[in-house]
Design an enzyme around this catalytic site. Structure first.
Site, PDB file in Angstrom:
ATOM      1  N   LYS A 218      37.832  38.438  35.256  1.00 51.31           N
ATOM      2  CA  LYS A 218      36.696  39.316  34.969  1.00 51.31           C
ATOM      3  C   LYS A 218      37.067  40.313  33.886  1.00 51.31           C
ATOM      4  O   LYS A 218      38.238  40.656  33.734  1.00 51.31           O
ATOM      5  CB  LYS A 218      36.328  40.113  36.232  1.00 51.31           C
ATOM      6  N   ASP A 288      35.931  32.247  39.280  1.00 52.47           N
ATOM      7  CA  ASP A 288      35.294  33.484  39.726  1.00 52.47           C
ATOM      8  C   ASP A 288      34.138  33.203  40.700  1.00 52.47           C
ATOM      9  O   ASP A 288      33.633  34.121  41.334  1.00 52.47           O
ATOM     10  CB  ASP A 288      34.790  34.261  38.501  1.00 52.47           C
ATOM     11  N   ARG A 292      31.727  31.340  47.432  1.00 58.78           N
ATOM     12  CA  ARG A 292      31.196  30.109  48.044  1.00 58.78           C
ATOM     13  C   ARG A 292      32.325  29.192  48.505  1.00 58.78           C
ATOM     14  O   ARG A 292      32.167  28.429  49.453  1.00 58.78           O
ATOM     15  CB  ARG A 292      30.242  29.420  47.054  1.00 58.78           C
TER      16      ARG A 292
HETATM   17  N1  BES Z   1      31.852  38.876  43.688  1.00 55.26           N
HETATM   18  C1  BES Z   1      31.228  38.294  42.578  1.00 55.26           C
HETATM   19  C2  BES Z   1      29.747  38.610  42.487  1.00 55.26           C
HETATM   20  C3  BES Z   1      29.398  40.015  42.059  1.00 55.26           C
HETATM   21  C4  BES Z   1      29.530  40.403  40.743  1.00 55.26           C
HETATM   22  C5  BES Z   1      28.876  40.882  42.969  1.00 55.26           C
HETATM   23  C6  BES Z   1      29.163  41.684  40.356  1.00 55.26           C
HETATM   24  C7  BES Z   1      28.492  42.158  42.587  1.00 55.26           C
HETATM   25  C8  BES Z   1      28.644  42.565  41.283  1.00 55.26           C
HETATM   26  C9  BES Z   1      31.360  36.766  42.661  1.00 55.26           C
HETATM   27  O1  BES Z   1      32.532  36.297  43.222  1.00 55.26           O
HETATM   28  C10 BES Z   1      31.304  36.279  41.255  1.00 55.26           C
HETATM   29  O2  BES Z   1      32.180  36.581  40.512  1.00 55.26           O
HETATM   30  N2  BES Z   1      30.265  35.515  40.931  1.00 55.26           N
HETATM   31  C11 BES Z   1      30.100  35.025  39.615  1.00 55.26           C
HETATM   32  C12 BES Z   1      29.545  33.625  39.707  1.00 55.26           C
HETATM   33  C13 BES Z   1      29.518  32.920  38.388  1.00 55.26           C
HETATM   34  C14 BES Z   1      30.921  32.640  37.928  1.00 55.26           C
HETATM   35  C15 BES Z   1      28.744  31.637  38.572  1.00 55.26           C
HETATM   36  C16 BES Z   1      29.138  35.949  38.888  1.00 55.26           C
HETATM   37  O3  BES Z   1      28.177  36.423  39.492  1.00 55.26           O
HETATM   38  O4  BES Z   1      29.373  36.207  37.725  1.00 55.26           O
HETATM   39 ZN    ZN Z   2      33.485  37.511  44.541  1.00 53.40          ZN
HETATM   40 MN    MN Z   3      34.087  36.147  41.779  1.00 59.47          MN
END
Ligand code: BES
Ligand code: ZN
Ligand code: MN
Length: 432
Positions: A218, A288, A292
């Site tokens: 990230k 990331d 899931r």
């Molecule tokens: N924990 C994050 C989702 C998240 C991001 C929650 C920002 C709250 C604020 C999750 O694990 C994640 O990183 N999801 C990705 C999915 C993508 C790679 C398809 C996302 O939302 O960017």
């Molecule tokens: Zn996450």
């Molecule tokens: Mn993530």
């Protein structure tokens, strides 16, 4: 000080509730929250809330419950990590009373007792969420669960370690924790408040204690907020605590897969293919999208409890924050009746949700050329494709998914875990 005639109190705080026509549960809670946070900044020891008359538009028991919850919420502080010298000015307020006359005394008593249990659960969830990732690790969470079980005879807690998860073939969950020095834990709560043979309702929460994204790292800004990526799991802890404290006469199961997601020489790589406990294979295109990956194995594990219904709670997608902001949690599922029940519990507890569709057109975005599915569905409809992914692991029971990425915590000056959706979960568990 001016004495108010006819009142045996030296000080009166006036609280604006806005136009009566616009008054609802949420405005009442907002007003009481700010009153409570003002109060804890003073040396006042005892406060009495007398709002029933002003809020007579609302159901008296609901207004009473909202007031209790909001007092707890507004007086919350998180100071576990501050040194005594710096802060910890003791809160003087040690007693709060409520003037209420609507409905019967017995009903008012139950309403206050249940609201206090929910408040205690919300507070637990907020504390766990606010703790930093170096303290609140999967092992820390497992120990907190065991501590709770020690306090309540009808609560059983089991913690599975990585060896046990390997035996169960949880290849998807373990692929995420492989990139971290902290061992993953699968935490299982069994509340036996109902009859021995009664099927439980199950709640399953994402307990990602820190999400750096893994190899699909990230960006740095606001990455600290990914300590909140265990808030879904923390809401299971909070709901279980509330259920214990109110002595709910129904069986409830809670499951929390807990892990970190970090970049490492042994971490998942884009393109890796893993085999989940269900036997289905997953091509990991983005490390990331790990929530899931840990939830799917936890959901398969939950089958063994033969649950009446299963609700999972997860800070699953940034896309959900874009779609719904911080006001409503995203709701998806495979059973219309369950969805309606959750919507009702959400309305009754002022813990809002908004439904998104899980049509097969979206599900197809997960088709992979190399495995049974891929873990991301492309740019479009990210929250829904995440829901579709989980749906592939929940065909054996009635299931709903709550994406709490936007509702579980607040950012900026108000940065703090919110304790949502504990009020909704407990309402659902009480009603069903
Ligand atoms: N924990 C994050 C989702 C998240 C991001 C929650 C920002 C709250 C604020 C999750 O694990 C994640 O990183 N999801 C990705 C999915 C993508 C790679 C398809 C996302 O939302 O960017
Ligand atoms: Zn996450
Ligand atoms: Mn993530």
């Amino acid at each position: 000080l001016v004495k108010v005639p006819g009142l045996g109190t030296s000080r009166v705080m006036l609280l604006g509730l806005g136009k009566e026509a616009d008054l609802d549960s949420l405005t009442l809670q907002k007003a009481v929250k700010s009153a409570a946070s003002q109060l804890v900044g003073t040396d006042i020891k005892h406060a009495t809330f007398a709002l029933e008359d002003a809020a007579k538009k609302l159901d008296p028991l609901a207004a009473l419950r909202d007031t209790v919850l909001a007092v707890s919420y507004g007086s919350y502080r998180f100071e576990h990590c501050k040194t005594v010298a710096k802060a910890k000015k003791k809160i003087a307020l040690n007693k709060v009373s409520f003037v209420a006359e609507g409905k019967s005394a017995a009903k008012r008593k139950t309403a206050v007792k249940n609201a206090a249990a929910v408040a205690s659960g919300v507070e637990f969830t907020r504390d766990l969420g606010n703790l930093p990732g170096n303290i609140c690790t999967p092992t820390y969470l497992a120990n907190e669960a065991k501590k709770l079980a020690k306090e309540h005879a009808k609560l059983k807690v089991t913690v599975l370690d990585e060896k046990k998860m390997k035996e169960l073939k949880m290849g998807s969950l373990l692929s995420v924790s492989r990139g971290s020095r902290q061992p993953a834990k699968l935490i299982i709560f069994e509340w036996k408040g109902g009859k021995a043979g009664d099927k439980p309702n199950a709640i399953v929460g994402k307990g990602l204690t820190f999400d750096a994204g893994g190899i699909s790292l990230k960006p740095a800004p606001a990455m600290d907020e990914m300590k909140y990526d265990m808030c879904g799991g923390a809401s299971v802890f909070g709901a279980m605590k509330a259920v214990c404290e109110m002595g709910l006469n129904k069986n409830v199961v809670g499951v929390v897969p807990a892990s970190e997601n970090l970049p490492d020489g042994d971490a998942n790589k884009p393109g890796d293919i893993v085999t989940s406990m269900s036997g289905q294979t997953i091509e990991i295109l983005n490390t990331d999208a790990e929530g899931r990956l840990i939830l799917c194995d936890a959901l398969t594990y939950t089958e063994r409890f033969k649950p009446k219904t299963v609700i999972d709670i997860a800070t699953l997608t940034g896309a959900c924050v874009v779609a719904l902001g911080s006001h409503a949690s995203g709701l998806m599922g495979n059973d219309d009746k369950l969805i309606e029940k959750i919507k009702k519990a959400a309305d009754d507890s002022s813990d809002r949700v908004w439904q998104l569709p899980l049509w097969s057109d979206y599900d197809r975005q997960l088709d992979s050329p190399f495995a049974d599915m891929q873990n991301i569905g492309g740019k479009e409809a990210g929250s829904i494709t995440a829901g579709c992914f989980l749906a592939r692991f929940t065909r054996k029971f009635k299931w709903a998914h709550l994406d709490v990425a936007g509702t579980a915590w607040g950012s900026g000056a108000e940065k703090s875990a919110s304790g949502r959706p504990v009020p909704l979960l407990v309402q659902y568990l009480m009603d069903n």
